[in-house]
Enzyme design. Structure first.
Site, PDB file in Angstrom:
ATOM      1  N   GLU A  75      30.296  17.957   2.294  1.00  0.00           N
ATOM      2  CA  GLU A  75      29.415  16.785   2.372  1.00  0.00           C
ATOM      3  C   GLU A  75      28.002  17.197   1.961  1.00  0.00           C
ATOM      4  O   GLU A  75      27.499  18.225   2.417  1.00  0.00           O
ATOM      5  CB  GLU A  75      29.409  16.219   3.802  1.00  0.00           C
ATOM      6  N   PHE A  86      34.094   1.377  10.859  1.00  0.00           N
ATOM      7  CA  PHE A  86      33.912   0.481   9.722  1.00  0.00           C
ATOM      8  C   PHE A  86      35.239  -0.148   9.312  1.00  0.00           C
ATOM      9  O   PHE A  86      35.294  -1.309   8.924  1.00  0.00           O
ATOM     10  CB  PHE A  86      33.293   1.247   8.554  1.00  0.00           C
ATOM     11  N   GLU A  87      36.311   0.643   9.424  1.00  0.00           N
ATOM     12  CA  GLU A  87      37.635   0.123   9.090  1.00  0.00           C
ATOM     13  C   GLU A  87      38.066  -0.940  10.092  1.00  0.00           C
ATOM     14  O   GLU A  87      38.627  -1.976   9.715  1.00  0.00           O
ATOM     15  CB  GLU A  87      38.640   1.273   9.062  1.00  0.00           C
ATOM     16  N   ASP A 135      32.588   6.596  -2.710  1.00  0.00           N
ATOM     17  CA  ASP A 135      31.769   5.531  -3.288  1.00  0.00           C
ATOM     18  C   ASP A 135      32.546   4.865  -4.422  1.00  0.00           C
ATOM     19  O   ASP A 135      32.943   5.535  -5.376  1.00  0.00           O
ATOM     20  CB  ASP A 135      30.463   6.120  -3.817  1.00  0.00           C
ATOM     21  N   ASP A 149      38.657   1.090   0.770  1.00  0.00           N
ATOM     22  CA  ASP A 149      38.686  -0.304   1.209  1.00  0.00           C
ATOM     23  C   ASP A 149      38.244  -1.245   0.093  1.00  0.00           C
ATOM     24  O   ASP A 149      37.950  -2.411   0.339  1.00  0.00           O
ATOM     25  CB  ASP A 149      37.811  -0.508   2.451  1.00  0.00           C
ATOM     26  N   THR A 188      38.314   4.450  11.317  1.00  0.00           N
ATOM     27  CA  THR A 188      36.873   4.488  11.546  1.00  0.00           C
ATOM     28  C   THR A 188      36.394   3.142  12.091  1.00  0.00           C
ATOM     29  O   THR A 188      37.082   2.128  11.988  1.00  0.00           O
ATOM     30  CB  THR A 188      36.112   4.785  10.249  1.00  0.00           C
TER      31      THR A 188
END
Length: 240
Positions: free
Chosen positions: A95, A220-221, A145, A181, A218
């Site tokens: 990362e 966000f998921e 991304d 996603d 996650t």
């Protein structure tokens, strides 16, 4: 992630080396106290330097164990959960964003994990310079991304050249696991991987697999699921 297709020429007529198009943009971010602690205390213990030759990870971890590498772990929640749930496996995270690296390392320190190491630099450099061919059991790429705009599609990390690089680093039987996603990116991933030599799609229908239990969900998921958004998982096994 692709290379530029045109070779730049200097004023004296010499060819200038390609400048690789990167799939990420460095973003400045403020550090929390926990993230700063992770970097200051965990960095010297768990961040690996970029090497000029393949690294002996058995020596790094002090054992020989199945090895997973994740590219772009974000804030590290999923990678931390997977490493804690499978102490018999070794994990390497890559990362570039410092707050995320700090957050992950803070979690490593808090939980006392021994089976996780980190690179804080370009994943392509890590794969090319540090990871031996035929050495990884799994490579994970979760929610990269998507570079939505058409003119930015060349920045998407999943490209034919990247698929081949991953194939070289995986053992035979090793798995390249992707998740996104963004449906157009999922379709792009599938198009690239269907024609990538040396892989077999693990999906029964030749498309996407159900969400594997080993991939944590996650926040966000979960939020996306409540809004009716989909997530697409792809698993391709190296067969040659």
């Amino acid at each position: 992630m692709t290379e530029s297709q045109e070779t730049p020429i200097t004023e004296d007529g010499e060819a200038r080396p390609h400048r690789r198009i990167k799939s990420f943009v460095m973003r400045a971010g403020r550090m929390t106290e926990g993230q700063q602690r992770g970097l200051e205390q965990g960095g010297p213990l768990f961040i690996l330097p970029l090497a000029d030759s393949p690294v002996d990870y058995d020596q790094v971890f002090g054992r020989s164990a199945p090895r997973t590498l994740e590219i772009g772990f974000g804030m590290g929640h999923s990678l931390l959960e997977m490493a804690a749930a499978a102490p018999e496996l070794d994990f390497i995270g890559v990362e570039v964003h410092r707050p995320g690296v700090g957050a992950l390392l803070n979690g490593v320190l808090t939980q006392g994990l021994k089976n996780l190491r980190v690179y804080d630099c370009d994943a392509i450099e890590v794969l090319n310079r540090c990871v031996a061919d035929n050495s990884l059991d799994r490579l994970m790429l979760f929610f990269p991304d998507p570079w939505h705009k058409a003119r930015h599609h060349k920045r998407r990390i999943v490209q034919p050249e990247f698929a081949e690089l991953v194939r070289r680093k995986l053992k035979v039987g090793g798995v390249f696991h992707m998740a996104t996603d963004w449906e157009p990116y999922a379709e792009h991933m599938l198009e690239v991987m269907k024609v990538a030599p040396g892989y077999r799609n693990q999906a029964a229908d030749g498309a996407y697999v159900p969400r594997p239990e080993e991939r944590p969900i996650t926040k966000f998921e979960r939020r996306g699921e409540r809004l009716g958004h989909g997530v697409w998982d792809l698993k391709f096994e190296k067969v040659d």
